[in-house]
Design an enzyme around this catalytic site. Sequence first.
Site, PDB file in Angstrom:
ATOM      1  N   LYS A 134      33.375 -46.073  28.342  1.00 55.45           N
ATOM      2  CA  LYS A 134      33.270 -45.314  29.595  1.00 55.45           C
ATOM      3  C   LYS A 134      34.357 -45.808  30.540  1.00 55.45           C
ATOM      4  CE  LYS A 134      29.852 -44.032  33.159  1.00 55.45           C
ATOM      5  NZ  LYS A 134      28.468 -44.210  33.643  1.00 55.45           N
TER       6      LYS A 134
ATOM      7  N   SER B 257      25.789 -39.983  34.488  1.00 56.06           N
ATOM      8  CA  SER B 257      27.228 -39.983  34.657  1.00 56.06           C
ATOM      9  C   SER B 257      28.005 -40.299  33.381  1.00 56.06           C
ATOM     10  CB  SER B 257      27.609 -41.004  35.727  1.00 56.06           C
ATOM     11  OG  SER B 257      27.313 -42.318  35.268  1.00 56.06           O
TER      12      SER B 257
ATOM     13  N   SER C  23      21.960 -42.798  33.889  1.00 51.83           N
ATOM     14  CA  SER C  23      23.288 -42.356  33.454  1.00 51.83           C
ATOM     15  C   SER C  23      23.618 -42.608  31.986  1.00 51.83           C
ATOM     16  CB  SER C  23      24.365 -43.008  34.323  1.00 51.83           C
ATOM     17  OG  SER C  23      24.462 -42.341  35.550  1.00 51.83           O
TER      18      SER C  23
END
Lengths: 484, 486
Positions: A76, A151, A175
């Site tokens: 990420k 997210s 997330s």
Amino acid sequence: MNHTSLKQLSHLLASGQASSRELCQDYLDRIARLNPVLNAFITVDPERTLAEAEAADRLRAEGRAGALTGVPIAHKDIFCAEGWLTTCGSKMLANFVAPYDAHVIERCKAAGLPCLGKTNMDEFAMGSSNETSYFGPVRNPWALQAVPGGSSGGSAAAVAARMAPAATGTDTGGSIRQPAAFCGITGLKPTYGTVSRYGMIAFASSLDQGGPMATSAEDCALLMNVMAGFDARDSTSLERPAEDYTRDLTRPLIGLRIGLPREYFAEGLSADVARAIEAALAEFRRLGAQTVEVSLPMSRLSVPVYYVLAPAEASSNLARYDGVRYGYRAPEYTDLTDMYERTRAEGFGDEVKRRIMIGTYVLSHGYYDAYYLQAQKLRRLIAQDFAAAFQQCDVILGPTTPTTAFELGAKRADPVEMYLSDIYTIAVNLAGLPGMSLPCGFGADGRPVGLQLIGDYFSEARLLNVAHQYQQVTDWHTRLPEVK
Amino acid sequence: MQWETVIGLEVHVQLTTAAKIFSGASTAFGAAPNTQACAVDLALPGVLPVLNKGAVERAIRFGLAIGARLNRINVFARKNYFYPDLPKGYQISQYELPIVEAGSLPIQVGEQTKTIRITRAHLEEDAGKSLHEDFHGMTGIDLNRAGTPLLEIVSEPDMRSAQEAVAYARALHTLVTWIGICDGNMQEGSFRVDANVSVRPKGSEAFGTRREIKNLNSFRFLEQAIEYEARWQIGELEDGRAIHQATVLFDPDTGETRMMRSKEEAHDYRYFPDPDLLPVKLDEDWIEAIRAELPELPQQKQARYQAELALSAYDAATLTASRATAEYFEAVLAALSPSPSPEGRGGAAKLAANWVMGDLAAALNREGLDIAQSRITPGRLAGLLRRIDDGTLSSKLAKEVFAALWAGEGDADTIIAARGLKQMSDAGELERIVDEVLAANPKSVEEYRAGKDKAFNALVGQVMKATRGRANPQQVNALLKQRLGG
């Protein structure tokens, strides 16, 4: 090869059937083909990836390979990785090349895991749909007009579309789990303090936690073995003996007490999701588990409590993006105040600004007691709910999200409705507990449904065990979307 | 109307840790800009603070030294504001639960002792520096100082004059350097004072509105600034104007204070507990270990010097103005022990005190030296004092020997021998000289016998002159009296 688990990839490498370079090239090719459609990656750097793969191959040649050496994963774009563009999904950091490695990156490098690229995400991890990314929304591999969740939407979509066998994610209010549910993959948010936050760009420090996202619980366990560990550079990192997260995978579920929170099966839960969860429960009963109803009465307050505390911390955490030392600076300004205002007005997106304003407000003189302090008190009560529930059960089971993945743009105009999509996941972060999501079926719309497991502190191995046993008798986690 | 000035001080003390309070970067002063700022100090995305235990240890030392309460659980908070030399956009400081609360420090103003209450002392990080010169139309930022550990020490408004404020600041300066938590270097900003000043009609219970004078980095400026500010406030009130709460700066060039910002312009710092740092828990064993290591403190030494050595309060305070002075004094005493003086230890102490505070202090002052850099070791000074005490040296000769010691001509006995300065102890020789002087000064003898005491002194002077100061004055007196009376 693109359907392969970390364990199988590791076996391919160990038996000499493939080199890390070949594996990486294969994934890079797939990324090159699918990313223009899915937008799951912000940065791909084949040269860098292949150099890391060759280093891993050398380690193996020298007989110094570990369990996953040479197996590539994606990160990420919230994790600082030396030499890689690290944007956190924001224009503010669109030019920021990290000069150091996050603890998670260090550990992955030490284990010999080449990086396939940096995945897309909501700006500063603020969002539940990946639509707040400065680099554009990610599309859900199961339905291109749907969001992948957020997210960690880029990581979830990348794993779902097998552009990476696994990826790192972070979870502040859901997330990891919510995008895992929307994309039909498995993701684990560990106990707060298990994975170091050093080098993980902060959103809400007391809630942020990194964790693995993969196709199966077993792969999550293998990646947890790499990611977790004490780090003296994070004062909230817990000093505990190292764990093997795979140790309980094969344990039978006979006698397992599954708690079903009344509040998670009430109004707001879609029929599609409810049906899939019911079917999964039947499967667990067949495996020897019992179910017991529990109650989390304070959990209804978790969304408002979260939207006081997380923005409060964020408003302070994001103050460093001032245009002075790095990142974006407005090209024109008249004086210092003007530089700050223009830089932050131009560098941050709407959702980030909204949360900075909420956070600034709740910390302001005269409002602090009514909002921030009050929310802290409720946070303790929410944690006490879970403590009481774990007197009656071993794990808590429920839906990860109220619905399957919604349409791109559907909730963009209504922040509160967007916030409510995390209604089942947020309380876990407030309590600091471990939680995971695993696929348990599909809705009528053909989009995946996620099942959430919540455990007591440090019960990751048990949660992975429960999920793994379910995945031994179901095949939802092996289903592959057809990306056109 | 009679006015009373009310003063409270906030002092920022830079702690002596080698590394910063939340990072591993060095705190050494004077390095090239930004060479001592690591990723944490630069507030790069993703970095986190880790508390330096050494800073906590020093705060505990201070708390113990002022008899304060140590909060067993204390909390770091974030003080949020934007400034280019504040890299994170917030300063990590302690707010609601500081490490030290409710202590006190005695001060000496003339012959009077007063106790100043210390409200709290909290740990925090320093900011960097903005450099406005050298960059045309731009500002340079040096983050070397960012993250340097500070202890902010806040007093109650217990001082009533600029002199008391200076005495308190000096006593605090002495204490923090004494216990080794601060190097005390005011030029380098290691000890910075903010003064809260208000005035009220004498006899009034209520406090007036205060103004805060920021960043005073010398005791002289502290005194000047408070005196100016108090005069200014009294003038305003006497002219019928109200005082408004404000932060002001002192300009050493004009000797005046001027407004920096009003209360309305004050920031809302939005303090909240820093989620990156756990509450600090102080372990009892650790506190006790630090207490055991604490040196005898200035106030304890003062009491002991008065009680055991029979020194005056003034002498005791002067000798404990710094740890180095007290250590020097005690080393002299130790070298004199067992005391040769017939008056016992007290007599030796008074003698040593007089020389340390007198001739030695004057010599050090003249050359701008610290007592630790003294050209005369405590052992050599003790050698001199021993020869004064046993009557070998007259006070006049002692000064000559002191000068020779300072010039590095060896120890006292060597100098006495080399220069032939030994007081005459040969009674026969002195008798001969006395007789010669009496024979040579018949007029003085006559005058003395006629009752003029002054004449006697003239004869003593003549004897001393003839012996080049080596005669023992008491012995000369006795001999002259014997001869003249006979």
